[in-house]
Motif scaffolding. Structure first.
Motif, PDB file in Angstrom:
ATOM      1  N   PHE A  70      14.641  -9.082  16.945  1.00 64.33           N
ATOM      2  CA  PHE A  70      14.039  -9.164  15.797  1.00 64.33           C
ATOM      3  C   PHE A  70      14.615  -8.104  14.731  1.00 64.33           C
ATOM      4  CE2 PHE A  70      11.516  -7.959  12.133  1.00 64.33           C
ATOM      5  CZ  PHE A  70      11.099  -9.307  11.832  1.00 64.33           C
ATOM      6  N   LEU A  72       5.536  -2.527  11.361  1.00 68.18           N
ATOM      7  CA  LEU A  72       6.649  -3.581  10.411  1.00 68.18           C
ATOM      8  C   LEU A  72       5.422  -3.760   8.986  1.00 68.18           C
ATOM      9  CD1 LEU A  72       6.784  -6.420  13.583  1.00 68.18           C
ATOM     10  CD2 LEU A  72       8.576  -4.734  12.655  1.00 68.18           C
ATOM     11  N   ALA A 118      15.004 -10.933   7.410  1.00 72.51           N
ATOM     12  CA  ALA A 118      15.011 -10.422   8.287  1.00 72.51           C
ATOM     13  C   ALA A 118      15.846 -11.423   9.440  1.00 72.51           C
ATOM     14  CB  ALA A 118      13.472 -10.606   8.972  1.00 72.51           C
ATOM     15  N   GLN A 119      15.755 -11.378  10.786  1.00 73.39           N
ATOM     16  CA  GLN A 119      16.847 -12.060  11.113  1.00 73.39           C
ATOM     17  C   GLN A 119      15.932 -11.882  12.670  1.00 73.39           C
ATOM     18  OE1 GLN A 119      21.011 -10.965  11.953  1.00 73.39           O
ATOM     19  NE2 GLN A 119      20.411  -9.565   9.917  1.00 73.39           N
ATOM     20  N   PHE A 120      15.601 -13.375  13.329  1.00 75.15           N
ATOM     21  CA  PHE A 120      15.160 -13.338  14.699  1.00 75.15           C
ATOM     22  C   PHE A 120      16.582 -14.038  15.378  1.00 75.15           C
ATOM     23  CE2 PHE A 120      13.124 -16.443  17.140  1.00 75.15           C
ATOM     24  CZ  PHE A 120      12.769 -14.954  18.238  1.00 75.15           C
ATOM     25  N   THR A 124       6.389 -15.615   5.672  1.00 76.27           N
ATOM     26  CA  THR A 124       7.117 -16.398   4.815  1.00 76.27           C
ATOM     27  C   THR A 124       7.543 -16.995   4.046  1.00 76.27           C
ATOM     28  OG1 THR A 124       8.807 -18.169   5.899  1.00 76.27           O
ATOM     29  CG2 THR A 124       8.887 -15.749   6.500  1.00 76.27           C
ATOM     30  N   LEU A 178       7.768  -2.921   5.706  1.00 80.30           N
ATOM     31  CA  LEU A 178       8.180  -4.661   5.093  1.00 80.30           C
ATOM     32  C   LEU A 178       8.173  -3.922   3.487  1.00 80.30           C
ATOM     33  CD1 LEU A 178       9.071  -7.325   4.272  1.00 80.30           C
ATOM     34  CD2 LEU A 178       6.742  -7.680   4.409  1.00 80.30           C
ATOM     35  N   LEU A 208      10.186 -12.526   1.980  1.00 85.26           N
ATOM     36  CA  LEU A 208       9.173 -11.645   3.481  1.00 85.26           C
ATOM     37  C   LEU A 208       8.120 -11.851   2.740  1.00 85.26           C
ATOM     38  CD1 LEU A 208      11.483 -10.270   5.573  1.00 85.26           C
ATOM     39  CD2 LEU A 208      11.289 -12.119   5.593  1.00 85.26           C
ATOM     40  N   LEU A 250       6.017 -13.143  11.502  1.00 86.57           N
ATOM     41  CA  LEU A 250       6.516 -13.057  10.221  1.00 86.57           C
ATOM     42  C   LEU A 250       6.155 -14.166   9.330  1.00 86.57           C
ATOM     43  CD1 LEU A 250       8.005 -10.635   7.652  1.00 86.57           C
ATOM     44  CD2 LEU A 250       9.675 -11.951   9.033  1.00 86.57           C
ATOM     45  N   GLU A 301      15.065  -3.210  14.606  1.00 80.25           N
ATOM     46  CA  GLU A 301      15.321  -3.607  15.521  1.00 80.25           C
ATOM     47  C   GLU A 301      14.490  -3.714  17.180  1.00 80.25           C
ATOM     48  OE1 GLU A 301      19.212  -4.285  18.003  1.00 80.25           O
ATOM     49  OE2 GLU A 301      19.707  -3.720  16.326  1.00 80.25           O
ATOM     50  N   LEU A 324      14.471  -6.085  10.922  1.00 81.22           N
ATOM     51  CA  LEU A 324      13.702  -6.271   9.812  1.00 81.22           C
ATOM     52  C   LEU A 324      14.672  -4.693   8.985  1.00 81.22           C
ATOM     53  CD1 LEU A 324      11.676  -6.658   7.500  1.00 81.22           C
ATOM     54  CD2 LEU A 324      10.296  -4.806   8.229  1.00 81.22           C
ATOM     55  N   ARG A 380      15.985   0.491   9.236  1.00 82.32           N
ATOM     56  CA  ARG A 380      16.041  -0.835   9.690  1.00 82.32           C
ATOM     57  C   ARG A 380      15.231  -0.728  10.938  1.00 82.32           C
ATOM     58  NH1 ARG A 380      20.724  -4.192  11.596  1.00 82.32           N
ATOM     59  NH2 ARG A 380      20.551  -4.501  13.734  1.00 82.32           N
TER      60      ARG A 380
END
Length: 216
Positions: free
Chosen positions: A102, A177, A109-111, A154, A181, A129, A152, A34, A104, A32
């Motif tokens: 952000f 990143l 992924a979350q933003f 996608t 990933l 991704l 990022l 962040e 991962l 993870r």
């Protein structure tokens, strides 16, 4: 050229050095990452605080006048000043407390953005991704400011963040990143749904070779 030599020429470059005093906050775990970025500038916030001091006095006087004599013209005169005060206050809050976050991890992924509350959130699953890179901050083709952000890429709409980063920070984060990933997709057996050849075909023109240097 042999197949092995072609593969070696496509390997990504070595990791760039990490900045000594980054403008972002990084929480890095094996599965993870962040990242938290500031979206405003303290200098702008200080100017707005000074500006709002006088404006607040004026708005207070207008509210007192409306309360004492609530005539239509007094109300209509006060409304633009009160709306302007609210806008300036939001700029002040954004300058001091605005954040981008952000994440991962093995889920994807979350933003989202955060001021007083969370807003503008988006999430993408891991197998949608493709890679990380940089992009022009604005989609306006006539914007020649040269301001760039992390992106990022996608299978859908890209996620852009980190506008306050320096070039050195963007380079370091992009490498980190990308590596993470790839590790997460291998570890969870969730490769991107596009084949490598299709990725090069779809993204190669816009990236100007950036993605092609990473494809193996």
């Amino acid at each position: 050229m042999s197949k092995s030599s072609r593969r070696q020429s496509k390997r990504p470059p070595a990791s760039p050095p990490s900045p000594k005093t980054p403008s972002y906050r990084l929480h890095d775990e094996p599965s993870r990452i962040e990242l938290t970025f500031r979206t405003g500038q303290y200098g702008v916030g200080c100017f707005m605080a000074f500006f709002l001091t006088g404006w607040s006095v004026g708005c207070g006087f207008l509210l007192w006048r409306v309360a004492e004599d609530p005539q239509r013209e007094h109300v209509l005169f006060a409304v633009p000043f009160l709306v302007g005060w609210l806008f300036a206050f939001l700029v002040l809050m954004q300058s001091w407390f605005g954040r981008e976050r952000f994440i991962l991890d093995s889920e994807g992924a979350q933003f989202w953005n955060r001021l007083i509350f969370r807003y503008g959130g988006t999430a993408m699953p891991l197998d949608e991704l493709v890679t990380f890179g940089t992009a022009q901050q604005s989609d306006d083709t006539k914007d020649y400011s040269g301001s760039r952000v992390l992106e990022l890429r996608t299978l859908g709409k890209p996620i852009r963040f980190g506008s306050a980063c320096t070039d050195e920070e963007r380079s370091s984060l992009m490498w980190l990143l990308r590596s993470r990933l790839s590790e997460l997709q291998d570890m969870n057996d969730k490769p991107p749904r596009l084949s490598q050849d299709v990725k090069s075909l779809v993204f190669g023109r816009r990236l100007g070779g950036e993605l092609l240097a990473e494809v193996d």
